[in-house]
Scaffold this active site. Structure first.
Site, PDB file in Angstrom:
ATOM      1  N   GLU A   1       0.802  -1.237   0.000  1.00  0.00           N
ATOM      2  CA  GLU A   1       0.000   0.000   0.000  1.00  0.00           C
ATOM      3  C   GLU A   1       0.832   1.284   0.000  1.00  0.00           C
ATOM      4  O   GLU A   1       0.526   2.211   0.746  1.00  0.00           O
ATOM      5  CB  GLU A   1      -0.962   0.000   1.198  1.00  0.00           C
TER       6      GLU A   1
ATOM      7  N   GLU B   1      -5.864 -10.736  -1.498  1.00  0.00           N
ATOM      8  CA  GLU B   1      -6.754 -10.534  -0.336  1.00  0.00           C
ATOM      9  C   GLU B   1      -8.208 -10.472  -0.779  1.00  0.00           C
ATOM     10  O   GLU B   1      -8.977  -9.611  -0.344  1.00  0.00           O
ATOM     11  CB  GLU B   1      -6.373  -9.239   0.400  1.00  0.00           C
TER      12      GLU B   1
ATOM     13  N   SER C   1     -48.460 -29.501 -12.745  1.00  0.00           N
ATOM     14  CA  SER C   1     -47.855 -29.237 -11.441  1.00  0.00           C
ATOM     15  C   SER C   1     -48.899 -29.343 -10.330  1.00  0.00           C
ATOM     16  O   SER C   1     -49.537 -30.380 -10.179  1.00  0.00           O
ATOM     17  CB  SER C   1     -47.157 -27.877 -11.459  1.00  0.00           C
TER      18      SER C   1
END
Ligand code: XIL
Length: 735
Positions: free
Chosen positions: A150, A261, A634
């Site tokens: 970073e 990460e 159904s």
């Protein structure tokens, strides 16, 4: 390529416990890593997950500068050793994280007791001694290091300002401290791969700065091997184009790219921003869908870049471990270490689909509203959607009711939202709706069809056998609405009655088929999306059947239900239409709903005591049981099953369409036999577990019944199955 069944209208699926891991699924691509805490390597249940899924391990915190050397020269190796030993014992190599970072570092590294920055030489000596101590200690088990973390500035960087973070280290030494860190690490372990690691790694401006830094390092001869993309993403971004572009850019300068990460949170924060604990305390289904889409598409991009990507590490095992907190729902394992649907979407990819070519011959769907271009369908059965919602943050196309899955649309250049299904859809009719920022809406591009207990948008993937229900230049019958009084429900009720083309031209009497819809539909379904009238017209015109009347009424299957509610008992669902590539699971051709509900919904009385007498009184019917059939799809099949056996005096022909089966014993118990029952049809789609249909038909035939079993090839619990069933059933009726 396997076609995709649209999601049937049933609810969540149970995802079985995996037997192998992500590392196995990706063995030909890259390592799959995970950041671990102490619990992950000591709790037996968690160890099981770690060892099953991952083949690279990062210590989440234990190898960082402050935890390992809180005070100058005072090392604390306990946690780091525990994780390293776990890896040694299990033969797993580690990613070392991290040697130099402005966070989680003892201030002794760069300032004196008074808080003044150290002279450069002293800072370098501190850095060298720390880096070399830790690199030497774990040389045997750590194969790569995030050397500097970073150090690049976040956006926006104003012109003339440094491209690097204004950390104390930078203040002391400028960019050179980064070079030094790599040199010290390389000196300690010349074999380790050395990475520069950062977040917002796919944001165009920052990725350019990351590239610039590594380029300057390379030019200066600094031993940097790779770029670590932290990949703390969210469900709204980055776009996969941004990720693709960043990887492409980085790959011009390094041979190794790791996602170091990875997590995908459900709020709009990204990267290392500390507003990360905001967000949903309850994650909605549509947010899960966005996350699934982001994970699925990310891994597709990563697979494409497998030449340069050699490890993808998740930042933590489960949501319970996540540094973002469980509310952010960021990982593939939930807080109970159970896999999410996203896990399977990442794992069960189809390598062929990665290279699938989508033919650009899209045409407007035939169900579109007049003049509407979208949705479109191509010749392979892909569907493409386009929605104008300029201020929306997410637009999802979902097939069926509730649950997750679907096609997530993305912002196109003209500001509209567009998306194409991941794969070809099953032929035939599919319901869908839009979810715009969590709100459920219909697509203004297309007509509405009642299903899933609401008027849904509809799309039609042209079927190869569409001719049998096509609107052709043949004599057409009529579908007319009748309103009949129902004493039992104390109201006027509706039915639609199909009379054959010749009906008005003679005085003949006709047999009648009472044809029922399923749980989510109503009395409109069979002649709208079912095309029952056109199927009848075509059958009659071609001389395949003798004309009969068809009556379609509301089966009271969803009274009291609202969208989102489900009947109590339901079968495991078919896979979602948003998951092309996933192997279709067989779904038994059993109707939904409890038996109790079927018996008690009052439909038997409405049908047998009110509608049948009304039809017999108002139409020219042959009013006897041998000329009456009942069939349903159904849940309508379950109603048919119940009512035909309960009221043997009313019907002599039975049909179950994806709605279960009959067996000879129950028919006998109802006081019927193979003489009194004139014919039985049972059918379903090949993707619904058709074996029970085949064996039920065979048993009935063996018991001397006039029975027919039919399986619709390549279809699931959807209307093309039932259109075909009607087409197959009609010729056997009333013979
Ligand atoms: C995080 C850890 O997960 C947390 O437990 C800790 O409190 C803070 O650091 N970028 C990095 C990681 O490189 O080291 C960070 O890890 C997350 C952001």
């Amino acid at each position: 390529m396997c076609a995709v069944p649209a999601r049937a209208q049933w609810g969540p699926r149970v995802i079985p416990e995996p037997t192998d891991g992500l590392k196995d699924a990706y063995k030909d691509y890259f390592k799959i890593g995970v950041a671990v805490n102490n619990r992950n390597v000591t709790d037996p249940d968690q160890i099981k997950v770690v060892l099953r899924e991952f083949n690279s391990i990062t210590a989440e915190n234990a190898m960082k500068p402050q935890p390992t050397e809180p005070k100058k020269g005072e090392f604390n190796w306990e946690d780091a050793d525990r994780i390293a030993n776990f890896c040694r014992e299990n033969g797993i190599k580690m990613r070392g994280h991290t040697l130099m970072w402005h966070s989680q570092i003892g201030t002794w590294m760069y300032q004196d007791e008074k808080g003044n920055l150290l002279p450069k030489e002293e800072f370098y000596a501190n850095m060298k001694h720390h880096i070399q101590a830790i690199v030497n200690r774990y040389k045997d088990v750590v194969y790569c290091w995030d050397v500097v973390n970073e150090a690049v500035a976040d956006s926006p960087v104003w012109p003339g300002r440094p491209e690097l973070r204004d950390s104390p280290m930078y203040k002391i030494a400028g960019e050179e401290f980064i070079y030094k860190a790599f040199e010290y690490a390389h000196e300690a372990d010349p074999n380790a791969l050395l990475f520069y690691n950062d977040y917002n790694d796919a944001e165009p401006a920052k990725s350019q700065r990351i590239y610039n830094l590594v380029k300057r390092m390379k030019d200066a001869g600094v031993p940097v091997d790779g770029i670590g993309m932290q990949a703390h993403y969210n469900v709204y971004g980055p776009s996969m184009k941004e990720v693709d572009d960043a990887i492409t850019l980085y790959s011009t300068i390094v041979n190794h790219i790791h996602l170091t990460e990875l997590d995908i949170r459900v709020n709009e924060d990204m990267g290392g921003g500390l507003r990360f604990r905001q967000g949903a305390s309850q994650v909605a289904d549509w947010e899960k869908t966005l996350q699934e889409d982001q994970y699925k598409n990310l891994f597709k991009v990563l697979r494409k870049h497998k030449d340069v990507i050699d490890c993808v590490t998740f930042w933590n095992v489960s949501d319970k471990d996540s540094w973002l907190g469980v509310n952010n729902y960021p990982l593939l394992f939930d807080e109970n270490y159970k896999v999410k649907r996203a896990y399977n979407l990442v794992k069960q990819f189809n390598p062929e689909m990665d290279n699938a070519v989508v033919l650009e011959d899209f045409k407007p769907s035939e169900l579109n509203q007049p003049g509407q271009e979208y949705p479109m369908v191509n010749s392979q059965g892909y569907a493409r959607f386009k929605v104008n919602a300029p201020k929306a943050t997410s637009v999802i196309v979902s097939l069926g009711l509730g649950g997750t899955g679907g096609t997530v649309l993305h912002k196109a250049e003209d500001g509209s939202w567009m998306g194409t299904t991941d794969g070809p859809m099953d032929e035939g009719f599919h319901y869908y709706h839009l979810t715009v920022d969590g709100g459920v809406l219909n697509d203004p591009g297309t007509n509405n069809y009642y299903g899933s207990t609401r008027w849904e948008s509809g799309i039609e993937i042209p079927a190869h056998d569409a001719d049998f229900y096509a609107m052709k230049n043949v004599p057409h019958g009529k579908v007319q609405q009748v309103l009949f009084w129902s004493n039992s429900t104390n109201q006027v009720r509706t039915a639609w009655v199909y009379t054959p083309p010749e009906y008005d031209k003679n005085k003949k009497k006709y047999p009648v088929l009472y044809l029922q819809h399923g749980w989510g539909e109503n009395e409109y379904a069979w002649w709208n999306q079912g095309h029952a009238n056109l199927i009848m017209d075509n059958l009659i015109a071609s001389g395949k059947i003798e004309p009969f009347i068809v009556v379609m009424t509301y089966g009271m299957t969803n009274e009291g239900f609202r969208p989102g509610q489900m009947p109590a008992a339901r079968p495991a669902a078919a896979p979602g239409a948003g998951a092309p590539g996933a192997a279709p699971q067989a779904r038994p051709a059993r109707p939904a709903g409890g038996m109790g509900m079927m018996m008690n919904n009052g439909f038997e009385a409405v049908l047998c005591d009110e509608l049948v007498p009304y039809v017999d009184a108002n139409f020219r019917t042959i009013a006897k049981r041998e000329s009456r059939a009942m069939a349903g799809l159904s849940m309508g099949g379950m109603e048919t099953h119940t009512i035909t056996l309960a009221r043997p005096e009313v019907f002599a022909w039975f049909g179950l369409l994806s709605g279960g089966t009959y067996n000879p014993e129950e028919i006998q118990e109802a006081g019927l036999d193979n003489k009194k029952v004139k014919g039985i049809f049972v059918g379903c789609g090949s993707k619904e577990g058709p074996d029970q249909i085949r064996s039920a038909a065979q048993k009935l035939q063996e018991a001397g019944y006039n029975a027919k079993g039919y399986v619709s090839e390549g279809t699931a619990h959807e209307f093309l199955t039932w259109r075909r069933c009607l087409y197959e059933m009609a010729p056997m009726l009333f013979k």
